[in-house]
Write a protein that holds these residues in place. Sequence first.
Motif, PDB file in Angstrom:
ATOM      1  N   ILE A 128       0.863  -1.174   0.138  1.00 42.37           N
ATOM      2  CA  ILE A 128       0.030   0.010  -0.174  1.00 42.37           C
ATOM      3  C   ILE A 128       0.893   1.277  -0.157  1.00 42.37           C
ATOM      4  O   ILE A 128       0.474   2.174  -0.813  1.00 42.37           O
ATOM      5  CB  ILE A 128      -0.985  -0.106   1.122  1.00 42.37           C
ATOM      6  N   ASN A 129       2.028   1.088   0.861  1.00 48.17           N
ATOM      7  CA  ASN A 129       2.765   2.393   0.785  1.00 48.17           C
ATOM      8  C   ASN A 129       3.171   2.618  -0.516  1.00 48.17           C
ATOM      9  O   ASN A 129       3.448   3.762  -0.889  1.00 48.17           O
ATOM     10  CB  ASN A 129       3.817   2.106   1.892  1.00 48.17           C
ATOM     11  N   LEU A 132       0.748   4.009  -3.068  1.00 47.13           N
ATOM     12  CA  LEU A 132       0.278   5.467  -2.731  1.00 47.13           C
ATOM     13  C   LEU A 132       1.465   6.504  -3.205  1.00 47.13           C
ATOM     14  O   LEU A 132       0.985   7.433  -3.833  1.00 47.13           O
ATOM     15  CB  LEU A 132       0.021   5.772  -1.287  1.00 47.13           C
ATOM     16  N   THR A 151      -1.817  11.565  -1.328  1.00 46.45           N
ATOM     17  CA  THR A 151      -1.182  10.191  -1.057  1.00 46.45           C
ATOM     18  C   THR A 151      -0.291  10.189   0.123  1.00 46.45           C
ATOM     19  O   THR A 151      -0.061   9.324   0.938  1.00 46.45           O
ATOM     20  CB  THR A 151      -1.008   9.521  -2.400  1.00 46.45           C
ATOM     21  N   VAL A 154      -2.091  10.079   3.403  1.00 46.61           N
ATOM     22  CA  VAL A 154      -2.521   8.716   3.949  1.00 46.61           C
ATOM     23  C   VAL A 154      -1.360   7.614   4.011  1.00 46.61           C
ATOM     24  O   VAL A 154      -1.506   6.770   4.809  1.00 46.61           O
ATOM     25  CB  VAL A 154      -3.778   8.249   2.971  1.00 46.61           C
ATOM     26  N   ARG A 155      -0.383   7.835   3.233  1.00 45.61           N
ATOM     27  CA  ARG A 155       0.873   6.865   3.255  1.00 45.61           C
ATOM     28  C   ARG A 155       1.270   7.167   4.983  1.00 45.61           C
ATOM     29  O   ARG A 155       1.949   6.108   5.362  1.00 45.61           O
ATOM     30  CB  ARG A 155       1.829   7.222   2.410  1.00 45.61           C
ATOM     31  N   ILE A 199      -7.727   5.607   3.703  1.00 48.79           N
ATOM     32  CA  ILE A 199      -7.283   5.393   2.438  1.00 48.79           C
ATOM     33  C   ILE A 199      -8.286   5.126   1.593  1.00 48.79           C
ATOM     34  O   ILE A 199      -8.119   5.735   0.336  1.00 48.79           O
ATOM     35  CB  ILE A 199      -6.283   3.855   2.624  1.00 48.79           C
ATOM     36  N   THR A 202      -9.739   8.459   0.427  1.00 43.54           N
ATOM     37  CA  THR A 202      -8.818   9.315  -0.405  1.00 43.54           C
ATOM     38  C   THR A 202      -8.746   8.660  -1.742  1.00 43.54           C
ATOM     39  O   THR A 202      -8.679   9.478  -2.763  1.00 43.54           O
ATOM     40  CB  THR A 202      -7.413   9.413   0.423  1.00 43.54           C
TER      41      THR A 202
END
Lengths: 390, 180
Positions: A128-129, A132, A151, A154-155, A199, A202
């Motif tokens: 996910i990181n 993003l 992003t 949220v990261r 996440i 967003t």
Amino acid sequence: MFELDRSQYPQKKPDGTLDIDLSSGKYLKLWQGPQHPGITGNMAIELTVCGDEVVEGKTHVGYLHRGFEKLMERRTFMQCFPIVCRICVPEPDFNEYCYAAAVEELAGLEVPEMANWIRTLILEMGRINSYLMYLGGQAGALGLGVIGQWTTYVRDLMLDRFEELTGARIYHMFILPGGVRDRLPEGFAGRMEKALQEIESTLGDVEKVMFHNAVFKKRTVGVGVIEAGWVDSYGITGPNARAAGVAKDVRKDQPYLVYPELDFELVTGKDSDIYARADVRRRDLLLSVDLIRQILAKMPKTGEVMAKLPNVLHWKIPRGETYVRGECSRGEYGYYLVTDGSGYPRRVNVRGPSYTHSIALFERMVINANISDVAALLVSLHTYPPEIER
Amino acid sequence: MVMQALYDTLKQRFPLGELTVQRDNLAFITVEAVRLYPLLRYLRDHEGFSHLVLLTAVDWLEDGQFQLTYLLNNRAKCQDVGLRVMIPRDKPEMESIHDLWPAAATYQRELREMFGIDFPGSPRLEEEFILEGWHGIPPYRRDFDTLAYARETFRDRPGRETRDPAQHMKQQLYGDKGDV
């Protein structure tokens, strides 16, 4: 639209190389990188342009070479573990997992089940990181600066979860040979759920502002097409192959850790242009969000997280060789480990997906591209130079 | 068992060396250097091993040999086969496979620079890949001493003090009284 036959320019010499005479005034050399906003990380592209059209591109790497593979030959198996994560900055966990799994296989260690669940959780969080970061970079390469700010926010929530779980935000050093360092902290699932909801919300905004944006569509649809036939010849893996319609994913093809127990369908695209690759990654990100929820729900509540290791200062592994792979956010990540019976690895070779994507494939794709598309094209392959040079 | 069956099929067509089955879906086979190219082409075209995962070298300094490993993947059957080729260290030369997989040219450029293994005919082999202006023995060989190289090449910045950690801690803890 006026479309000239591009295959005629520039002419080729009898040996197949391009006939580019820089003194003719028709061509220009243009360097993009090593310090350039349109480059991922530190590498350079040497472009030869004719007007605004690229006729030849060469990738130059070496700005981040630290000789990891050589360094590991002088370190014990446990000493190698804290340095492997530094091979790839935005998604370091795959290095830890692949290295640990290769060592365990050659040493004959059995990993507790609980550790496998936590490893899968960490790998999906890392994915996910990485995605993003990619979405921000892809939008930024086309001038949509605000996406990167969203992003990154949220990261940061995900980095907080990493900090809570491992004590570190970037290099976690949590998956070590034999298992993982610790169990999940109290109340982790609830806080993770909050981050996942943020996440998702967003990503809904990102979809509206980026994927429905007329400028973004105009500059990405039909640009930078990877033909499905190139997938094998250029060693393309991950979202770059899946956007071309080739459902290639190590999580399904050769399931590892607890992926056989999770319920998911692969995300594929069909247009194989920059837009399709970005869209595959966005949907893959949502898949990871779903997988994390499944993992937290299905995970055992108690259990050992670490196998019993021999004395790691005198740990000798019998002669052998193996290759262990995993599916990272960019494609197939693998470690080839050779041991010779001593306390040090004989050879470690890291197979990063960027190795083929950003050299052989990119040099093929950049021909006849417009200069202004080069940055978006390179970012769309989602490459990280450190794993090329190791 | 699956890998043994593959080995038996291949053995009818090519003379093969030792087989090491590492997992159910991963095996390593030793082959002679001259047999490698036709074997790779056969595996790619007829056995479905169409993905070249990696190409790398291992330096067996004490045996005077380099081991080249060509790792191929068959996605449909979920199998990997690694072909081991031993070449002499004093004449490190191998046939190029860039016409089977264009991506192999990059691996060969790296091996030439890092191990000094020559692949005649491979494109842009002479160009520098990672190292710039490197002279001397290729750095990934086992007889290249990284520590000695660092000592010869770099000097400590002037004005920098280096202390022996044990002595320094003793001084910090006990001062001039010495060991108590």
